[in-house]
Design a protein around this motif. Structure first.
Motif, PDB file in Angstrom:
ATOM      1  N   ASP A 153       0.869  -1.400   0.400  1.00 33.63           N
ATOM      2  CA  ASP A 153      -0.085  -0.212  -0.139  1.00 33.63           C
ATOM      3  C   ASP A 153       0.820   1.537   0.219  1.00 33.63           C
ATOM      4  OD1 ASP A 153      -2.631  -1.494   0.064  1.00 33.63           O
ATOM      5  OD2 ASP A 153      -2.465  -1.492   2.364  1.00 33.63           O
ATOM      6  N   PRO A 154       0.986   1.860  -1.222  1.00 31.85           N
ATOM      7  CA  PRO A 154       1.564   3.493  -0.984  1.00 31.85           C
ATOM      8  C   PRO A 154       1.540   4.638   0.149  1.00 31.85           C
ATOM      9  CG  PRO A 154       0.269   3.599  -2.581  1.00 31.85           C
ATOM     10  CD  PRO A 154      -0.371   2.345  -1.955  1.00 31.85           C
ATOM     11  N   TRP A 155       0.475   4.624   0.535  1.00 32.59           N
ATOM     12  CA  TRP A 155      -0.022   5.815   1.521  1.00 32.59           C
ATOM     13  C   TRP A 155       0.795   6.934   0.525  1.00 32.59           C
ATOM     14  CZ3 TRP A 155      -3.886   4.278   3.702  1.00 32.59           C
ATOM     15  CH2 TRP A 155      -3.737   3.781   4.539  1.00 32.59           C
ATOM     16  N   PRO A 156      -0.206   7.451  -0.675  1.00 30.74           N
ATOM     17  CA  PRO A 156       0.667   8.973  -1.745  1.00 30.74           C
ATOM     18  C   PRO A 156       0.717   9.851  -0.907  1.00 30.74           C
ATOM     19  CG  PRO A 156      -0.998   8.109  -2.560  1.00 30.74           C
ATOM     20  CD  PRO A 156      -0.978   6.945  -1.448  1.00 30.74           C
ATOM     21  N   LYS A 157      -0.412  10.092  -0.199  1.00 37.29           N
ATOM     22  CA  LYS A 157      -0.856  11.489   0.950  1.00 37.29           C
ATOM     23  C   LYS A 157       0.889  11.938   2.251  1.00 37.29           C
ATOM     24  CE  LYS A 157      -5.240  12.199   0.180  1.00 37.29           C
ATOM     25  NZ  LYS A 157      -7.263  11.759   0.421  1.00 37.29           N
ATOM     26  N   ASP A 189       4.003   0.529  -7.846  1.00 32.62           N
ATOM     27  CA  ASP A 189       4.714   1.801  -8.899  1.00 32.62           C
ATOM     28  C   ASP A 189       4.523   3.164  -8.774  1.00 32.62           C
ATOM     29  OD1 ASP A 189       2.520   1.053  -7.726  1.00 32.62           O
ATOM     30  OD2 ASP A 189       1.192   1.964  -9.407  1.00 32.62           O
ATOM     31  N   ILE A 190       4.511   3.422  -7.454  1.00 38.75           N
ATOM     32  CA  ILE A 190       4.777   4.409  -6.993  1.00 38.75           C
ATOM     33  C   ILE A 190       5.919   5.367  -6.662  1.00 38.75           C
ATOM     34  CG2 ILE A 190       3.827   5.844  -5.430  1.00 38.75           C
ATOM     35  CD1 ILE A 190       0.924   4.251  -6.537  1.00 38.75           C
ATOM     36  N   ASP A 191       6.564   6.306  -7.377  1.00 34.88           N
ATOM     37  CA  ASP A 191       7.659   6.804  -7.989  1.00 34.88           C
ATOM     38  C   ASP A 191       8.084   7.250  -6.445  1.00 34.88           C
ATOM     39  OD1 ASP A 191       6.211   9.368  -8.554  1.00 34.88           O
ATOM     40  OD2 ASP A 191       7.354   9.417  -9.972  1.00 34.88           O
ATOM     41  N   THR A 192       7.399   7.921  -5.661  1.00 28.33           N
ATOM     42  CA  THR A 192       7.722   8.425  -4.228  1.00 28.33           C
ATOM     43  C   THR A 192       8.162   6.923  -3.060  1.00 28.33           C
ATOM     44  OG1 THR A 192       5.208   8.563  -2.976  1.00 28.33           O
ATOM     45  CG2 THR A 192       6.198  10.643  -4.738  1.00 28.33           C
ATOM     46  N   TYR A 193       7.474   6.137  -3.272  1.00 26.73           N
ATOM     47  CA  TYR A 193       7.386   4.957  -2.345  1.00 26.73           C
ATOM     48  C   TYR A 193       8.408   4.015  -3.111  1.00 26.73           C
ATOM     49  CZ  TYR A 193       6.151   2.372   0.629  1.00 26.73           C
ATOM     50  OH  TYR A 193       6.084   0.450   2.224  1.00 26.73           O
TER      51      TYR A 193
END
Ligand code: SAM
Length: 248
Positions: A153-157, A189-193
């Motif tokens: 789970d990327p938790w993007p916020k 797939d989440i670059d910040t992660y």
């Protein structure tokens, strides 16, 4: 009880075996535990088959972790957050002399896994239907050959970043349970992660990133079956990164 089962409830016996230390009270699971109502057959498997395949983390772990399987094994692997189980099942079918531990708190994902294990009589998977943190604390030191964390789970916020499963504390837990020479895979797939994970793994002296050229992280791992979240990411135009580290 039959009524409850058909409402997709996990039997309490499986979900209450959670140790109560301070680290455990905090936990690392912030996702959804239940989706749609389980079908009767799935609920039956959750009640009958899951306890047989679940690790009993209320007891001390066996000195030889491989003894959780009734046959000789060459390797032991853990997949954290297997979701629909596509990757874990592919690995278990391809590597019958490796023992796999699959961890997934999402009841519907676990129910799907149980149905396939039963249908195909897959012997080399054991399960943990709860937060991987509890399992990592339970596992003996240097007991695993590989850990896979795929599309965590990327938790993007930004305000949720502290929920990300990759943290310095969990990197230390991975280092403790992996054998020297063992591998850790992290795909996202989440670059910040990806950056977040790299920062934490590169500063851990126990891990060595194996990439030598861009294709080493741009291309999937060999013999890669894909996962459901990966398909979604590709459909939506995001490019995954496939990181691989050796426990030194
Ligand atoms: C985005 S999904 C990815 C699922 C699958 N790996 C895939 O690629 O399709 C992340 C999964 O990790 C699980 N998860 C989240 N936190 C977890 C934790 N602390 N322990 C174990 N699993 C966790 C979730 O329930 C969810 O199924």
């Amino acid at each position: 009880m039959g009524e409850d089962r058909s409402r997709g409830q996990a039997p309490q016996s499986v979900l209450t075996e959670i140790p109560k230390s301070a680290a455990h009270q905090r936990g690392a699971f912030f996702g959804r535990r239940k989706g749609h109502k389980l079908r009767k057959q799935q609920a039956g498997l959750y009640e009958d088959l899951l306890p047989k395949l679940s690790l009993d983390i209320s007891q001390a772990a066996p000195r030889e972790l491989a003894s959780i399987f009734p046959f000789a094994l060459e390797k032991l692997q853990l997949e954290i957050g297997f979701g629909g189980g596509e990757h874990l099942l592919h690995e278990a079918r391809k590597h019958p002399s490796t023992g796999f531990i699959g961890c997934e708190p999402f009841i519907n994902g676990m129910a799907k896994m149980l149905a396939v294990i039963q249908k195909e009589a897959i012997p080399n998977i054991r399960l943990h239907p709860s937060d991987a943190l509890y399992l990592l604390e339970w596992l003996p030191e240097h007991s695993l050959d590989r850990i896979d964390i795929l599309y965590a789970d990327p938790w993007p916020k930004k305000r949720h970043w502290k929920r990300r499963f990759i943290s310095d504390e969990n990197v230390a837990r991975f280092a403790r349970v992996l054998k020297p020479g063992g591998m850790l895979r992290f795909a996202s797939d989440i670059d910040t992660y990806v950056e977040w994970a790299l920062v934490r793994l590169l500063r851990a002296k126990e891990f060595h990133w194996l990439a030598e050229k861009a294709d080493d992280w741009r291309l999937p791992y060999p013999d890669w079956p894909g996962t459901r979240y990966e398909q979604k990411a590709l459909r939506e135009g995001r490019k995954p990164a496939y990181l691989e580290f050796r426990r030194v």
